[in-house]
Design a protein around this motif. Structure first.
Motif, PDB file in Angstrom:
ATOM      1  N   PHE A 165      -0.641  15.321   3.039  1.00 29.27           N
ATOM      2  CA  PHE A 165      -1.513  14.332   3.664  1.00 29.27           C
ATOM      3  C   PHE A 165      -0.807  13.821   4.929  1.00 29.27           C
ATOM      4  O   PHE A 165       0.392  13.549   4.901  1.00 29.27           O
ATOM      5  CB  PHE A 165      -1.747  13.186   2.674  1.00 29.27           C
ATOM      6  CG  PHE A 165      -2.856  12.264   3.054  1.00 29.27           C
ATOM      7  CD1 PHE A 165      -4.173  12.603   2.797  1.00 29.27           C
ATOM      8  CD2 PHE A 165      -2.588  11.048   3.664  1.00 29.27           C
ATOM      9  CE1 PHE A 165      -5.203  11.745   3.139  1.00 29.27           C
ATOM     10  CE2 PHE A 165      -3.612  10.188   4.012  1.00 29.27           C
ATOM     11  CZ  PHE A 165      -4.929  10.532   3.749  1.00 29.27           C
ATOM     12  N   TYR A 194      -4.099  17.009  -1.627  1.00 31.81           N
ATOM     13  CA  TYR A 194      -5.382  16.363  -1.288  1.00 31.81           C
ATOM     14  C   TYR A 194      -6.399  17.372  -0.775  1.00 31.81           C
ATOM     15  O   TYR A 194      -7.602  17.184  -0.944  1.00 31.81           O
ATOM     16  CB  TYR A 194      -5.157  15.262  -0.237  1.00 31.81           C
ATOM     17  CG  TYR A 194      -5.114  15.767   1.186  1.00 31.81           C
ATOM     18  CD1 TYR A 194      -3.991  16.409   1.682  1.00 31.81           C
ATOM     19  CD2 TYR A 194      -6.221  15.632   2.015  1.00 31.81           C
ATOM     20  CE1 TYR A 194      -3.966  16.888   2.967  1.00 31.81           C
ATOM     21  CE2 TYR A 194      -6.199  16.122   3.310  1.00 31.81           C
ATOM     22  CZ  TYR A 194      -5.069  16.743   3.786  1.00 31.81           C
ATOM     23  OH  TYR A 194      -5.056  17.239   5.057  1.00 31.81           O
ATOM     24  N   CYS A 253      -1.813   5.308  -4.651  1.00 32.49           N
ATOM     25  CA  CYS A 253      -2.755   4.264  -4.248  1.00 32.49           C
ATOM     26  C   CYS A 253      -3.749   4.035  -5.384  1.00 32.49           C
ATOM     27  O   CYS A 253      -3.820   4.817  -6.331  1.00 32.49           O
ATOM     28  CB  CYS A 253      -3.460   4.637  -2.954  1.00 32.49           C
ATOM     29  SG  CYS A 253      -4.419   6.150  -3.078  1.00 32.49           S
ATOM     30  N   ALA A 257      -1.084   9.946  -5.192  1.00 35.76           N
ATOM     31  CA  ALA A 257      -2.380   9.389  -4.776  1.00 35.76           C
ATOM     32  C   ALA A 257      -3.537  10.120  -5.446  1.00 35.76           C
ATOM     33  O   ALA A 257      -4.526   9.505  -5.838  1.00 35.76           O
ATOM     34  CB  ALA A 257      -2.521   9.467  -3.258  1.00 35.76           C
ATOM     35  N   HIS A 258      -3.420  11.459  -5.568  1.00 33.47           N
ATOM     36  CA  HIS A 258      -4.505  12.249  -6.139  1.00 33.47           C
ATOM     37  C   HIS A 258      -4.250  12.609  -7.599  1.00 33.47           C
ATOM     38  O   HIS A 258      -4.935  13.473  -8.150  1.00 33.47           O
ATOM     39  CB  HIS A 258      -4.741  13.510  -5.297  1.00 33.47           C
ATOM     40  CG  HIS A 258      -5.487  13.223  -4.039  1.00 33.47           C
ATOM     41  ND1 HIS A 258      -6.856  13.334  -3.954  1.00 33.47           N
ATOM     42  CD2 HIS A 258      -5.076  12.753  -2.830  1.00 33.47           C
ATOM     43  CE1 HIS A 258      -7.257  12.986  -2.741  1.00 33.47           C
ATOM     44  NE2 HIS A 258      -6.190  12.624  -2.043  1.00 33.47           N
ATOM     45  N   TYR A 311      -7.158   3.193  -4.775  1.00 32.61           N
ATOM     46  CA  TYR A 311      -8.570   3.177  -4.340  1.00 32.61           C
ATOM     47  C   TYR A 311      -9.257   4.514  -4.537  1.00 32.61           C
ATOM     48  O   TYR A 311     -10.447   4.625  -4.300  1.00 32.61           O
ATOM     49  CB  TYR A 311      -8.689   2.736  -2.878  1.00 32.61           C
ATOM     50  CG  TYR A 311      -7.757   3.414  -1.910  1.00 32.61           C
ATOM     51  CD1 TYR A 311      -8.068   4.657  -1.375  1.00 32.61           C
ATOM     52  CD2 TYR A 311      -6.566   2.810  -1.546  1.00 32.61           C
ATOM     53  CE1 TYR A 311      -7.203   5.279  -0.502  1.00 32.61           C
ATOM     54  CE2 TYR A 311      -5.695   3.423  -0.663  1.00 32.61           C
ATOM     55  CZ  TYR A 311      -6.019   4.661  -0.149  1.00 32.61           C
ATOM     56  OH  TYR A 311      -5.150   5.274   0.712  1.00 32.61           O
ATOM     57  N   LYS A 312      -8.516   5.540  -4.969  1.00 30.45           N
ATOM     58  CA  LYS A 312      -9.134   6.836  -5.222  1.00 30.45           C
ATOM     59  C   LYS A 312      -9.582   6.864  -6.690  1.00 30.45           C
ATOM     60  O   LYS A 312     -10.551   6.196  -7.034  1.00 30.45           O
ATOM     61  CB  LYS A 312      -8.166   7.954  -4.849  1.00 30.45           C
ATOM     62  CG  LYS A 312      -7.947   7.989  -3.326  1.00 30.45           C
ATOM     63  CD  LYS A 312      -6.807   8.839  -2.851  1.00 30.45           C
ATOM     64  CE  LYS A 312      -6.709   8.778  -1.323  1.00 30.45           C
ATOM     65  NZ  LYS A 312      -5.436   9.291  -0.824  1.00 30.45           N
ATOM     66  N   SER A 321      -0.433  11.099   6.488  1.00 31.11           N
ATOM     67  CA  SER A 321       0.363   9.871   6.423  1.00 31.11           C
ATOM     68  C   SER A 321       1.760  10.156   5.865  1.00 31.11           C
ATOM     69  O   SER A 321       2.754   9.611   6.353  1.00 31.11           O
ATOM     70  CB  SER A 321      -0.355   8.830   5.551  1.00 31.11           C
ATOM     71  OG  SER A 321       0.179   7.549   5.773  1.00 31.11           O
ATOM     72  N   ASP A 322       1.844  11.025   4.889  1.00 31.60           N
ATOM     73  CA  ASP A 322       3.145  11.365   4.301  1.00 31.60           C
ATOM     74  C   ASP A 322       4.004  12.124   5.310  1.00 31.60           C
ATOM     75  O   ASP A 322       5.213  11.920   5.410  1.00 31.60           O
ATOM     76  CB  ASP A 322       2.952  12.222   3.043  1.00 31.60           C
ATOM     77  CG  ASP A 322       2.167  11.490   1.970  1.00 31.60           C
ATOM     78  OD1 ASP A 322       1.191  10.797   2.310  1.00 31.60           O
ATOM     79  OD2 ASP A 322       2.518  11.597   0.782  1.00 31.60           O
ATOM     80  N   SER A 376       0.847  -1.191   0.000  1.00 32.87           N
ATOM     81  CA  SER A 376       0.000   0.000   0.000  1.00 32.87           C
ATOM     82  C   SER A 376       0.880   1.238   0.000  1.00 32.87           C
ATOM     83  O   SER A 376       2.101   1.159   0.133  1.00 32.87           O
ATOM     84  CB  SER A 376      -0.991  -0.027   1.160  1.00 32.87           C
ATOM     85  OG  SER A 376      -0.360  -0.422   2.326  1.00 32.87           O
ATOM     86  N   LEU A 377       0.238   2.379  -0.163  1.00 30.18           N
ATOM     87  CA  LEU A 377       0.982   3.582  -0.517  1.00 30.18           C
ATOM     88  C   LEU A 377       2.047   3.973   0.510  1.00 30.18           C
ATOM     89  O   LEU A 377       3.221   4.151   0.173  1.00 30.18           O
ATOM     90  CB  LEU A 377      -0.007   4.731  -0.744  1.00 30.18           C
ATOM     91  CG  LEU A 377       0.577   6.118  -0.961  1.00 30.18           C
ATOM     92  CD1 LEU A 377       1.598   6.127  -2.086  1.00 30.18           C
ATOM     93  CD2 LEU A 377      -0.539   7.107  -1.256  1.00 30.18           C
ATOM     94  N   THR A 378       1.658   4.112   1.773  1.00 26.81           N
ATOM     95  CA  THR A 378       2.629   4.601   2.759  1.00 26.81           C
ATOM     96  C   THR A 378       3.753   3.581   2.964  1.00 26.81           C
ATOM     97  O   THR A 378       4.917   3.947   3.156  1.00 26.81           O
ATOM     98  CB  THR A 378       1.934   4.955   4.079  1.00 26.81           C
ATOM     99  OG1 THR A 378       0.780   5.757   3.797  1.00 26.81           O
ATOM    100  CG2 THR A 378       2.850   5.734   4.991  1.00 26.81           C
ATOM    101  N   ASP A 390       4.266  11.760  -4.406  1.00 28.15           N
ATOM    102  CA  ASP A 390       3.099  10.993  -3.987  1.00 28.15           C
ATOM    103  C   ASP A 390       1.976  11.349  -4.958  1.00 28.15           C
ATOM    104  O   ASP A 390       1.509  12.493  -4.994  1.00 28.15           O
ATOM    105  CB  ASP A 390       2.715  11.358  -2.546  1.00 28.15           C
ATOM    106  CG  ASP A 390       1.540  10.517  -2.054  1.00 28.15           C
ATOM    107  OD1 ASP A 390       0.659  10.196  -2.879  1.00 28.15           O
ATOM    108  OD2 ASP A 390       1.500  10.202  -0.851  1.00 28.15           O
TER     109      ASP A 390
HETATM  110  C1  LIG Z   1      -4.870   8.694   0.286  1.00 26.51           C
HETATM  111  C2  LIG Z   1      -3.487   9.105   0.562  1.00 26.51           C
HETATM  112  C3  LIG Z   1      -2.633   8.314   1.350  1.00 26.51           C
HETATM  113  C4  LIG Z   1      -3.140   7.050   2.001  1.00 26.51           C
HETATM  114  O1  LIG Z   1      -2.104   6.204   2.394  1.00 26.51           O
HETATM  115  P1  LIG Z   1      -2.314   4.619   2.523  1.00 26.51           P
HETATM  116  O2  LIG Z   1      -0.981   4.137   2.813  1.00 26.51           O
HETATM  117  O3  LIG Z   1      -2.881   4.157   1.208  1.00 26.51           O
HETATM  118  O4  LIG Z   1      -3.288   4.372   3.618  1.00 26.51           O
HETATM  119  C5  LIG Z   1      -1.328   8.737   1.526  1.00 26.51           C
HETATM  120  N1  LIG Z   1      -0.883   9.890   0.971  1.00 26.51           N
HETATM  121  C6  LIG Z   1      -1.689  10.673   0.217  1.00 26.51           C
HETATM  122  C7  LIG Z   1      -1.170  11.951  -0.370  1.00 26.51           C
HETATM  123  C8  LIG Z   1      -3.012  10.313   0.015  1.00 26.51           C
HETATM  124  O5  LIG Z   1      -3.808  11.104  -0.709  1.00 26.51           O
END
Ligand SMILES: *Cc1c(COP(=O)(O)O)cnc(C)c1O
Length: 435
Positions: free
Chosen positions: A142, A202, A250, A229-230, A252-253, A144-145, A113-115, A227
């Motif tokens: 985001f 995001y 990721c 993701a978006h 799932y978006k 998580s980053d 997964s992404l992170t 990153d």
């Molecule tokens: C959605 C998103 C994530 C989510 O991280 P996961 O590891 O997939 O849970 C991380 N970084 C960004 C910028 C996101 O938009």
């Protein structure tokens, strides 16, 4: 095009025009399951939350069941037999993933997964040394980053507060200017080990100038990762030609592969086979043709597959494969064209609605500086409360970021002009005018 108004307090915003645009510029909504909203009062939600979790393609269920059936019929033989054997399964995703992000097939792989992937990539690409220790992110990264880079700093024995640089927009501005990022890198780049930004923010929906910032970071001697993701499935990319060092996204978006779906990874080919790069390895890091020699020392291929570690979860790969095939058949250039029309239309309606209301669009107004998402800041009340009312009273599913931002993402694959019309109409009905 004109927009007819039938009222002043709650303009009808030209509903007929929305239907007309859907007839002439239809998209691919018929390929997706659209959930109901408002406790079933709205059989089809106006689903503007595809930037958070994309909708389920109708094709996914049968494809997933076919993979499950292969296990039932073949047991362990499924590794090598059947329509889609498991040993090379990740390879079925490689070419469409590469086309999606503008990469060579040897530069992309779907895994983890992404992170998790960001950490694995930082094992290789965040290597602080001497005065070059800092990591540059955006202040609205985001979370998580942010947590990932701060924990990487700590892992290297560094103080995260002084190691992680958070770039902020100028006072009074909502978005980062490219020249502020490139200017920072020109002035202080000698202290920067890694630039790791979100390609589309995001929160604000700002699309960064990925080639310009990548070039500035690399010219300053830093490694530049993104990153996405978006971005993946939202905006066309050319990661190879832009000389991006690494990227992850990721699925799932915008990639509609289901909650927690596997992530994609890009590593530029100039890093492939570099023995000086540290990597964490497992049996999927060794070249496929030597994997079952069961030797104690790995022989990684000179491709991004050297970054793989474990054998992949097949039932999680299936939905990504199905989705990537759909993107491949429609093509990102066509999607981006429709996206510009759809988001431009929503922007025009929002401007009519927000004219006399306490609302501001904080996403850049220049279409080349954004993807499909428009973020609206509310001056009164809570974003959560507003999205709850939009959902329950109007069947509009949007996404709140407390305290005061509501995000609307008209997704070019399945959102309609009428969805956009419903957003504007619902906002007009929900947010008091004349504040
Ligand atoms: C959605 C998103 C994530 C989510 O991280 P996961 O590891 O997939 O849970 C991380 N970084 C960004 C910028 C996101 O938009």
């Amino acid at each position: 095009m004109t927009t007819s108004r039938t009222g002043t307090e709650s303009p009808r915003l030209g509903e007929a025009e929305a239907h007309h645009l859907d007839d002439t510029d239809p998209g691919h909504r018929h390929l997706f399951h659209v959930p109901p909203a408002g406790g079933g009062r709205y059989p089809d939600a106006a689903y503007l939350a595809g930037n958070s979790l994309g909708l389920q393609p109708k094709a996914t269920r049968a494809e997933l069941l076919a993979d499950l059936d292969a296990w039932r019929r073949l047991g362990v033989e499924g590794h090598l037999e059947g329509e889609r054997p498991w040993l090379p399964y990740h390879e079925f995703l490689t070419a469409p993933a590469a086309r999606l992000v503008g990469a060579r097939p040897t530069e992309t792989v779907v895994m983890n997964s992404l992170t998790v992937d960001l950490h694995l990539l930082m094992v290789s690409f965040y290597r602080p040394a001497g005065e070059r220790t800092r990591i540059v992110i955006e202040d609205t990264a985001f979370p998580s980053d942010s947590y990932a880079v701060r924990s990487q700093a700590r892992y290297h024995g560094l103080d995260p507060d002084s190691t992680v640089v958070r770039l902020r927009p100028r006072p009074g501005e909502e978005n980062l200017r490219t020249e502020d990022v490139t200017g920072f890198l020109a002035a202080e780049g000698h202290t920067v080990a890694l630039v790791l930004l979100g390609g589309v923010n995001y929160l604000t929906g700002e699309l960064m100038d990925i080639p310009a910032i990548t070039a500035a970071g690399r010219a300053a001697g830093a490694v530049v990762g993104w990153d996405l993701a978006h971005v993946a499935g939202n905006v066309p990319l050319a990661l190879h030609d832009w000389d991006v060092d690494f990227a992850a996204w990721c699925s799932y978006k915008y990639l509609n592969s289901g909650p927690g779906a596997l992530a994609g990874v890009f590593v530029h080919e100039r890093h492939h086979g570099d023995p000086a790069l540290p990597r964490f390895e497992g049996w999927w890091s060794t070249a496929a043709d030597t994997r079952f020699e069961m030797t104690p020392v790995s022989r990684p291929p000179a491709t991004v597959e050297a970054w793989q570690i474990s054998n992949p979860p097949i039932f999680a790969m299936g939905p990504v494969r199905t989705s990537l095939e759909l993107f491949d058949s429609v093509g990102m250039p066509a999607l981006r064209e429709r996206s510009l029309r759809l988001t431009g239309y929503l922007e025009r309606l929002l401007d009519e609605v927000i004219a006399d209301r306490p609302l501001t669009v904080i996403t850049p107004r220049d279409p080349s500086r954004r993807g499909c998402q428009l973020s609206v800041r509310i001056a009164e009340g809570s974003a959560n409360e507003l999205t709850k009312r939009l959902r329950h009273e109007h069947g509009v599913i949007a996404d709140a970021r407390e305290p005061d931002v509501v995000r609307f993402a008209p997704v070019p694959l399945y959102s309609t002009y009428h969805d956009c019309w419903r957003v504007a109409d619902a906002l007009a009905a929900t947010v008091e005018a004349g504040a």
